[in-house]
Write a protein that holds these residues in place. Structure first.
Motif, PDB file in Angstrom:
ATOM      1  N   HIS A   9       0.931  -1.117  -0.073  1.00 61.40           N
ATOM      2  CA  HIS A   9       0.069  -0.029  -0.075  1.00 61.40           C
ATOM      3  C   HIS A   9       0.870   1.234  -0.022  1.00 61.40           C
ATOM      4  CE1 HIS A   9      -3.566  -2.600   0.931  1.00 61.40           C
ATOM      5  NE2 HIS A   9      -2.653  -3.204   1.659  1.00 61.40           N
ATOM      6  N   PRO A  10       0.368   2.202  -0.730  1.00 59.25           N
ATOM      7  CA  PRO A  10       1.540   3.195  -0.713  1.00 59.25           C
ATOM      8  C   PRO A  10       1.610   4.122   0.407  1.00 59.25           C
ATOM      9  CG  PRO A  10      -0.576   3.749  -1.833  1.00 59.25           C
ATOM     10  CD  PRO A  10      -0.539   2.405  -1.652  1.00 59.25           C
ATOM     11  N   THR A  11       0.419   3.919   1.504  1.00 54.98           N
ATOM     12  CA  THR A  11       0.582   4.922   2.634  1.00 54.98           C
ATOM     13  C   THR A  11       0.987   4.109   3.897  1.00 54.98           C
ATOM     14  OG1 THR A  11      -1.750   4.810   2.831  1.00 54.98           O
ATOM     15  CG2 THR A  11      -0.788   6.715   1.684  1.00 54.98           C
ATOM     16  N   VAL A  12       1.638   2.978   3.673  1.00 51.84           N
ATOM     17  CA  VAL A  12       1.645   1.724   4.687  1.00 51.84           C
ATOM     18  C   VAL A  12       3.233   1.404   4.657  1.00 51.84           C
ATOM     19  CG1 VAL A  12       1.289  -0.287   5.830  1.00 51.84           C
ATOM     20  CG2 VAL A  12      -0.760   0.946   4.614  1.00 51.84           C
ATOM     21  N   GLY A  13       4.153   1.637   5.884  1.00 49.22           N
ATOM     22  CA  GLY A  13       5.123   1.140   6.101  1.00 49.22           C
ATOM     23  C   GLY A  13       5.456   0.580   7.287  1.00 49.22           C
ATOM     24  N   PHE A  14       6.649   0.399   7.928  1.00 48.27           N
ATOM     25  CA  PHE A  14       6.603  -0.636   9.207  1.00 48.27           C
ATOM     26  C   PHE A  14       7.732  -0.225   9.802  1.00 48.27           C
ATOM     27  CE2 PHE A  14       8.986  -2.624   5.865  1.00 48.27           C
ATOM     28  CZ  PHE A  14      10.067  -3.557   6.648  1.00 48.27           C
ATOM     29  N   ARG A  15       7.800  -0.479  10.975  1.00 44.70           N
ATOM     30  CA  ARG A  15       9.325  -0.767  11.894  1.00 44.70           C
ATOM     31  C   ARG A  15       9.216  -2.116  12.834  1.00 44.70           C
ATOM     32  NH1 ARG A  15       9.581   4.485  14.976  1.00 44.70           N
ATOM     33  NH2 ARG A  15       8.002   5.062  13.666  1.00 44.70           N
ATOM     34  N   CYS A  16      10.426  -2.563  13.067  1.00 46.16           N
ATOM     35  CA  CYS A  16      10.423  -3.763  13.984  1.00 46.16           C
ATOM     36  C   CYS A  16      10.667  -3.719  15.401  1.00 46.16           C
ATOM     37  CB  CYS A  16      11.826  -4.195  13.281  1.00 46.16           C
ATOM     38  SG  CYS A  16      11.880  -4.595  11.704  1.00 46.16           S
ATOM     39  N   VAL A  17      10.363  -4.682  16.095  1.00 45.61           N
ATOM     40  CA  VAL A  17      10.599  -4.812  17.565  1.00 45.61           C
ATOM     41  C   VAL A  17      11.344  -6.292  17.971  1.00 45.61           C
ATOM     42  CG1 VAL A  17       8.504  -3.585  17.939  1.00 45.61           C
ATOM     43  CG2 VAL A  17       8.396  -6.102  18.118  1.00 45.61           C
ATOM     44  N   THR A  18      11.765  -6.112  19.144  1.00 39.84           N
ATOM     45  CA  THR A  18      12.299  -7.366  19.701  1.00 39.84           C
ATOM     46  C   THR A  18      11.307  -8.487  19.731  1.00 39.84           C
ATOM     47  OG1 THR A  18      12.527  -6.556  21.808  1.00 39.84           O
ATOM     48  CG2 THR A  18      14.733  -6.539  20.365  1.00 39.84           C
ATOM     49  N   PRO A  19      11.413  -9.891  19.599  1.00 40.11           N
ATOM     50  CA  PRO A  19      10.321 -10.772  20.101  1.00 40.11           C
ATOM     51  C   PRO A  19      10.304 -10.870  21.495  1.00 40.11           C
ATOM     52  CG  PRO A  19      12.021 -11.618  18.338  1.00 40.11           C
ATOM     53  CD  PRO A  19      12.409 -10.206  19.011  1.00 40.11           C
ATOM     54  N   THR A  20       9.090 -11.096  22.142  1.00 40.74           N
ATOM     55  CA  THR A  20       8.770 -11.091  23.378  1.00 40.74           C
ATOM     56  C   THR A  20       9.696 -11.903  24.206  1.00 40.74           C
ATOM     57  OG1 THR A  20       6.427 -10.980  23.124  1.00 40.74           O
ATOM     58  CG2 THR A  20       6.958 -11.844  25.097  1.00 40.74           C
ATOM     59  N   GLY A  21      10.451 -11.418  25.267  1.00 44.08           N
ATOM     60  CA  GLY A  21      11.474 -12.351  25.929  1.00 44.08           C
ATOM     61  C   GLY A  21      12.641 -12.233  25.381  1.00 44.08           C
ATOM     62  N   ALA A  22      13.004 -11.572  24.306  1.00 44.26           N
ATOM     63  CA  ALA A  22      14.522 -11.401  23.613  1.00 44.26           C
ATOM     64  C   ALA A  22      15.232 -10.771  24.351  1.00 44.26           C
ATOM     65  CB  ALA A  22      14.426 -11.068  22.252  1.00 44.26           C
ATOM     66  N   SER A  23      16.661 -10.834  24.214  1.00 43.40           N
ATOM     67  CA  SER A  23      17.624 -10.021  24.944  1.00 43.40           C
ATOM     68  C   SER A  23      17.479  -8.477  24.216  1.00 43.40           C
ATOM     69  CB  SER A  23      18.920 -10.592  24.738  1.00 43.40           C
ATOM     70  OG  SER A  23      18.921 -11.909  25.515  1.00 43.40           O
ATOM     71  N   PRO A  24      18.079  -7.482  24.685  1.00 42.89           N
ATOM     72  CA  PRO A  24      18.199  -6.260  24.176  1.00 42.89           C
ATOM     73  C   PRO A  24      18.961  -6.364  23.093  1.00 42.89           C
ATOM     74  CG  PRO A  24      18.398  -5.900  26.605  1.00 42.89           C
ATOM     75  CD  PRO A  24      18.426  -7.464  26.441  1.00 42.89           C
ATOM     76  N   PRO A  25      18.934  -5.397  21.880  1.00 42.24           N
ATOM     77  CA  PRO A  25      19.575  -5.680  20.885  1.00 42.24           C
ATOM     78  C   PRO A  25      21.151  -5.118  21.145  1.00 42.24           C
ATOM     79  CG  PRO A  25      18.538  -3.483  20.838  1.00 42.24           C
ATOM     80  CD  PRO A  25      17.913  -4.518  21.978  1.00 42.24           C
ATOM     81  N   THR A  26      21.862  -5.893  20.286  1.00 43.11           N
ATOM     82  CA  THR A  26      23.470  -5.704  20.474  1.00 43.11           C
ATOM     83  C   THR A  26      23.794  -4.766  19.194  1.00 43.11           C
ATOM     84  OG1 THR A  26      23.987  -7.762  19.679  1.00 43.11           O
ATOM     85  CG2 THR A  26      23.810  -7.827  21.738  1.00 43.11           C
TER      86      THR A  26
END
Length: 205
Positions: free
Chosen positions: A188-205
């Motif tokens: 869709h021309p007006t839909v994008g996204f962003r990402c998250v860590t999965p539930t219970g995952a460690s903080p990003p490195t």
């Protein structure tokens, strides 16, 4: 903020006020992208994704839901649930917009901003940030979530959050509690996204 966490922001565990009725919901801690995924970032793993060079830092659109999930998985991440997205945008105090309760087109790309197209994901850094330092959650483009409707007339559609540059005060009078519904099989021309860590995952490195 440490260099290793600049790309993502922490949303701490705890309750927040969700939806139009401000129902208290408790969530685990998660980390979420500070900005939407850009055209340049998405095309790095999907060379077939085409965009004008001057829009390299604009949010990636025309991305199907499954492809957004695939991109997230390639980073060891996923898409935010409807509740996670809303907490990232509204904080814990039930505010309408990331910055408070006032509709202010100077803080985000909406119809009254008069851009009439997507904008760079960092254009409103600072004045448009949420309580957790997350940017571009309001306006510009809707954002895919992980949440699908399972019953009723919208069964099978995916919930998207945040509104877009096409929406103005009337459509976004309920702020970041305003949600949209889109078919997952199409971009869709007006839909994008962003990402998250999965539930219970460690903080990003």
């Amino acid at each position: 903020m440490e260099a290793s966490t600049v790309r993502m922001c922490r949303v701490p565990a705890g309750p927040f006020l969700f939806g139009l009725r401000n129902v208290s919901i408790d969530l685990q801690e998660f980390w979420i992208d500070r900005h939407p995924v850009t055209n340049e970032e998405f095309a790095a793993g999907r060379p077939e994704h085409r965009f004008s060079p001057h829009r390299a830092n604009h949010p990636a659109t025309w991305v199907r839901w499954e492809d957004a999930l695939g991109y997230a998985a390639s980073r060891g991440l996923t898409l935010p649930t409807e509740a996670q997205w809303e907490k990232a945008a509204r904080g814990t105090d039930g505010r309408l917009y990331p910055w408070g309760d006032e509709y202010d087109p100077r803080r985000f790309n909406t119809y009254e901003s008069d851009l009439r197209q997507t904008s760079a994901v960092d254009r409103y850094d600072g004045p448009g940030e949420s309580p957790y330092g997350i940017c571009d959650l309001a306006g510009n483009v809707w954002e895919w979530t992980l949440t699908r409707e399972t019953e009723g007339p919208r069964a099978g559609l995916v919930i998207a959050c945040g509104g877009s540059f096409e929406f103005g005060w009337f459509e976004l009078q309920n702020g970041m509690a305003s949600h949209g519904w889109f078919g997952p099989a199409d971009g869709h021309p007006t839909v994008g996204f962003r990402c998250v860590t999965p539930t219970g995952a460690s903080p990003p490195t």
